[in-house]
Design an enzyme around this catalytic site. Structure first.
Site, mmCIF file in Angstrom:
data_model
loop_
_atom_site.group_PDB
_atom_site.id
_atom_site.type_symbol
_atom_site.label_atom_id
_atom_site.label_comp_id
_atom_site.label_asym_id
_atom_site.label_seq_id
_atom_site.Cartn_x
_atom_site.Cartn_y
_atom_site.Cartn_z
ATOM 1 C CB CYS A 24 -28.514 -2.772 -8.765
ATOM 2 S SG CYS A 24 -30.284 -2.540 -8.814
ATOM 3 N NE ARG B 166 -2.683 -0.226 3.385
ATOM 4 C CZ ARG B 166 -3.892 -0.785 3.339
ATOM 5 N NH1 ARG B 166 -4.880 -0.110 2.814
ATOM 6 N NH2 ARG B 166 -4.095 -1.972 3.842
#
Lengths: 444, 444
Positions: B373, B299
């Protein structure tokens, strides 16, 4: 306590059974055979289970066209064809889902388009191919869609998504005037009424109903009925003030399934009966015609049809406390959060069994984990697995037909797993396993 | 309060800047230009940022070979080449990550293989191609790896992953004898000692050190030092009882980055200095030679280099309470949990800015949501976005270089987004956008 070798019938595919030699079959095909041929992890879909649930839903809701399969739960061209053949409608939520359905020759007029932020391309495709319903979600979309339809000299049928002020919270339905989420127009704040009027005024749109969705994993009709009551008041207002009778009412998805033995699945016929009765009663009270009720199950059709078969690898007993017996067994399988993110994402529970043989050891506090380089890569947080499980055993998880493949990733460069269909003793591949070459093909 | 148009330098790529016309550039390339050419969403990686962080780490830890880039954070052949050119080592956690690195001609002897449940194929490839280190994680793996190495007449260098009994809990380090997770051998329960002995006894393995990992997003040396102290006690025991001096100590990953303006990134040089000092001091106290310290940032190298550029779509104000001003603005963008699942999965926070122009409206309680959705499809839970944002604005999120592409899915059949590299005013595509054809190509 039930025998660990049993397969809870309400959780496993309808055609799952354990043979006398201990091997689990689905539709007559031993999962061990599939694992041998396709490798693990592999997803197996019981076609008859999937189709039978389509039929149950169609029967309960007065015809397949009233039942909209949610393609987001699992979609391939094969699945779109099954849905078509069973006479159901289909929901899509992107131009990509629409594209897959259309390439399976799914009839566009039985497609409903959803989304809080549909792209212009999606809306254009909807009009172009003539999808049956577009569920509009915000004011600008009503204008855009009307414009697109006008430019193509078409009339687009639409529904307005409303926030019914009913939310499913685990086992409780909460009624609220507010809904702090991205979808729909507020009933309470009046924006649903405004949206309905805008659709009725729009020259190239035809408003055919309102749509609401109250959550997921719902097990009775209570929440749906409460939502229907609230939404039907707007039907009455539209009827009384604008002289428009809306023929359809879409109550969305949310039909629960049993993921574990101690859960009970929704009884489709009972819920449908209760729901339709409530809608008729409310409509009568409001003095309006009862609209056709549409529902949008995804999980309840595709979920129970799928099982994912893994191979057991590393087994490790871990001391987790100071007391005697404060240990936990970690059983690693050869997939994980890449092929099923639901446990990590939602804390979702699953049932799992060793499917290549009988186990007869002592039930042991076990966590099923994946092979990803992340401690949160858990598939089953706690299960009483018999202690005679060994590396090489086949371990299958039930209820993975919905939202596992469709949400799968390539974390740790894991390829997407293959999916095969079983029916009447026969295996048909549906999706092949990805390879590193598939990843490299995306590199510029 | 800082101007919303500012780009917090500790969060955004080192070469990010806002031009006088309000357009944000990275490495001299306007993000608006990239959006025009490649469409949105698109990820932009600042190559010099990535490389400079490699160099910072290499300088702090006495050479690039001591710094193992975690490929799970983001891996393509191009990235593997950058890591190689900067002289770093690389961590892989599957035969697939290994395959990608090797196809970029990454030197195998600078590869370290990780995983709680490595496949036989992965272990075979490790030995076959001669990876520098395999970090063994459970007893059966030691036997298997030794056998594989013997069959190929090779000596495989290994490390033993131990549970140091130190866990990062947000900003606090917790010392514990237990670690309820899937990785490693317990120091406290003695299994780490047994594993080290087994590796030393194994004829075709060479134990070169121990490995531990204390968590992610760590911002100071405290936890690493505490873990090092505990692990070094085992070095001393191995030295004293078995006469073996382990030359390396791998303290894993976990180097924190700032995702939002109010977080401060880990100071690489300071943490390295504190950590190396602590290791030397402890080793001296234990009377053993100080091992070379290896670290595994992923990271902290790839994260800050990446930004994801979206287009704003639907904007909706929602009443969320009864008081005046109890509203929330929902701003939808054209991606979401498919291209960045970290907010939904971990509740991760991100910084986001409109990057195509200046905004000068009033800061408004806003939630940035995706187009999926699903109501949980949230990218930024709350941000004080100026209220003059409009549909069509470009919105970029910073710090997306790590764990967004690598964990991305095709939910709602969304294609994986393209990734481009920027350097010295030039754009080079790294990954193309997927298409529906890519999905269909998997169908059997």
């Amino acid at each position: 306590m039930s025998d660990f070798n049993d397969l809870p019938a309400h959780v496993w595919p309808r055609n799952a059974a354990r043979q006398e030699d201990g091997v689990v079959t689905v539709a007559g095909v031993p999962l061990a055979e599939i694992a041998d041929e396709y490798g693990t992890p592999v997803m197996v879909i019981d076609e008859d289970d999937f189709r039978s649930r389509c039929r149950d839903m169609a029967a309960a809701y007065g015809g397949g066209h009233n039942v909209h399969y949610a393609s987001k739960s699992m979609l391939t061209r094969t699945i779109a064809r099954w849905v078509d053949e069973e006479g159901l409608s289909i929901d899509v939520a992107s131009e990509f889902e629409l594209g897959i359905a259309l390439r399976a020759d799914f009839p566009a007029d039985r497609v409903t388009a959803h989304g809080n932020n549909k792209s212009d391309r999606f809306l254009q495709d909807c009009v172009e191919y003539g999808v049956g319903h577009v569920v509009v979600d915000h004011p600008a979309e009503i204008e855009t869609l009307d414009m697109i339809a006008r430019s193509r000299e078409k009339i687009q049928r639409v529904m307005v998504r409303v926030k019914p002020g009913v939310e499913a919270h685990t086992n409780e339905m909460i009624a609220t005037a507010h809904e702090d989420q991205k979808f729909g127009f507020s009933l309470a704040a009046g924006s649903a009424w405004e949206a309905a009027r805008a659709c009725i005024r729009a020259e190239n749109l035809e408003l055919v109903g309102l749509h609401c969705h109250i959550g997921s994993q719902i097990f009775d009709a209570e929440g749906f009925s409460l939502a229907a009551e609230r939404v039907l008041e707007l039907y009455a207002r539209i009827h009384n003030e604008l002289g428009v009778t809306l023929p359809e009412l879409d109550l969305g998805g949310g039909y629960g399934i049993a993921y574990t033995a101690d859960e009970q699945p929704l009884d489709v016929a009972t819920v449908a009966h209760d729901l339709l009765t409530a809608v008729d009663k409310t409509a009568a009270e409001l003095g309006i015609e009862s609209p056709a009720v549409l529902v949008e199950p995804g999980r309840a059709i595709s979920g129970p049809a799928g099982v994912t078969v893994y191979s057991v690898g590393a087994i490790k007993d871990t001391v987790i406390g100071d007391g005697p017996g404060d240990t936990r067994r970690y059983v690693s399988v050869d997939g994980g959060m890449s092929d099923n993110v639901r446990p990590a994402l939602y804390g979702a529970a699953y049932d799992g069994r060793v499917v290549g043989r009988f186990l007869d050891g002592e039930a042991t506090r076990t966590r099923i984990v994946g092979s990803h380089c992340e401690s949160g890569d858990i598939l089953i947080n706690e299960i009483g697995l018999p202690d005679d499980v060994v590396a090489g055993d086949l371990f299958a998880m039930a209820g993975t037909g919905a939202y596992s493949y469709s949400m799968s990733s390539n974390y740790n460069a894991f390829p997407k797993i293959p999916v095969v269909v079983v029916r009447a003793g026969k295996v048909t591949p549906m999706l092949r396993r990805q390879t590193v070459e598939d990843f490299l093909a995306l590199e510029a």
